[in-house]
Design an enzyme around this catalytic site. Structure first.
Site, mmCIF file in Angstrom:
data_model
loop_
_atom_site.group_PDB
_atom_site.id
_atom_site.type_symbol
_atom_site.label_atom_id
_atom_site.label_comp_id
_atom_site.label_asym_id
_atom_site.label_seq_id
_atom_site.Cartn_x
_atom_site.Cartn_y
_atom_site.Cartn_z
ATOM 1 N N CYS A 114 0.795 -1.324 -0.061
ATOM 2 C CA CYS A 114 -0.166 0.089 -0.100
ATOM 3 C C CYS A 114 0.803 1.349 -0.032
ATOM 4 O O CYS A 114 0.459 2.333 -0.348
ATOM 5 C CB CYS A 114 -0.955 -0.087 1.316
ATOM 6 N N HIS A 253 -3.274 6.654 2.866
ATOM 7 C CA HIS A 253 -3.628 5.421 2.140
ATOM 8 C C HIS A 253 -5.138 5.074 2.669
ATOM 9 O O HIS A 253 -5.275 5.231 3.896
ATOM 10 C CB HIS A 253 -2.605 4.293 2.367
ATOM 11 N N ASN A 283 -10.284 -0.581 0.428
ATOM 12 C CA ASN A 283 -8.702 -0.500 0.322
ATOM 13 C C ASN A 283 -8.307 -0.986 -0.964
ATOM 14 O O ASN A 283 -8.305 -2.280 -1.378
ATOM 15 C CB ASN A 283 -8.206 -1.214 1.525
#
EC number: 2.3.1.180
Length: 326
Positions: A114, A253, A283
């Protein structure tokens, strides 16, 4: 030394939106349970598209919206942990899809989970600073739906598919400071074996009893993420000699709204300073920061000189941040 500036953003998300209510049909969960713990209402799932397809469409979005001359792109970096192939790289395939095979373009992939887009931007900035690159295309792209255990509500409710792209070029202003870090994950709190499963999402009974799916220790990752965001903010403020009040937006993120809320409370930073869009996308790992930044740019409430802080954190463990002027 040359500097670089983000001059274009783009994103792509698959058409299929899978809501929390859709997930109720395949696993033991419900909308209230998911939303209260994550801030996610829905996520986009790729049905017949490859990671390259998502990467290409996000790149085209950035290129077309900003009238970028393709012939000036000298570097392509793709951040992904879900490539279609280990060889060739997604970046090389993207070069071909963009029609740049006859151009002198450096292409490679990076894997930093990520934090991938942050690492990619930092690398591109150094290439530009050296004077060897005019423009760099950096894309974060993931199809996590093909590596999820759709019977594990601790992971499958969190992730979605998508791609986010940024283009950088030489400029006398732009990136003000950067910071990246890593700590080898001895406890393997977030793992994805090097096996391409290629199993598309379907609202039907799935055989999910494989050891090859993504696995995550949620409580450990939550603690790490909160630390990583704080550490990234602290380092950037010291390196740039700025205060948090000097920063217009923090684009983290997009992992979990509760993580951001905890950092906001602990560091006494107004929650509205953190830009979030995970409610609609979930996500998307390496894609999330680029997708959120593109949405922020699309809201058209930024003015020249506004300072934006991008923060990534993910498996590895990796984390880092980029501070730049709009």
């Amino acid at each position: 030394m040359n500097k670089s500036k983000i001059i274009a953003t783009g994103k792509y998300s698959p058409e299929l939106a899978v809501s929390n209510f859709d997930l109720e049909k395949v696993i033991d969960t419900n909308d209230e349970w998911i939303y209260s713990r994550t801030g996610i209402k829905e996520r986009r799932i790729s049905q017949n598209e490859s990671t390259l397809d998502l990467t290409y469409k996000a790149s085209l979005d950035a290129i077309k919206k900003n009238n970028i001359d393709l012939s000036t792109i000298d570097l392509i970096i793709v951040a992904t942990t879900t490539p279609d192939y280990f060889i060739p790289s997604t970046a090389s395939l993207l070069q071909s899809r963009l029609g740049l095979n006859d151009s002198h373009v450096t292409c490679f992939d990076i894997s930093a989970a990520c934090t991938g887009l942050i690492y990619g931007i930092q690398i591109a900035d150094k290439f530009i600073a050296s004077g060897s690159v005019r423009k760099a295309l950096v894309v974060g792209a993931e199809i996590f739906s093909k590596v999820l255990d759709w019977e594990d509500r601790g992971t499958c409710v969190l992730f979605g598919d998508g791609a986010g792209a940024v283009i950088l070029e030489q400029s006398d202003k732009g990136i003000l400071a950067d910071y990246t870090n890593s700590s080898g994950d001895d406890n393997l709190s977030l793992t994805l074996p090097a096996v391409s499963l290629g199993s598309p999402f379907s609202l039907k009974e799935l055989d999910c009893h494989s050891n090859n799916y993504l696995k995550m220790n949620g409580s450990e990752i939550f603690k790490f993420a909160a630390y990583a965001i704080k550490d990234s903010i602290d380092h950037i403020l010291v390196k740039s000699n700025l205060t948090i009040e000097d920063i217009k937006y923090i684009v983290p993120h997009q992992a979990n709204q509760r993580i951001i809320a905890k950092v906001s409370k602990d560091m006494k930073i107004p929650l509205e300073k953190f830009y979030m869009n995970l409610e609609y996308y979930g996500n998307t790992s390496a894609a999330s920061i680029g997708m959120a930044l593109d949405d922020l740019y699309g809201e058209d409430n930024l003015i020249e000189g506004d300072k934006i802080l991008l923060i990534g954190f993910g498996g590895g463990l990796t984390w880092g941040s980029i501070l730049f002027e709009y």
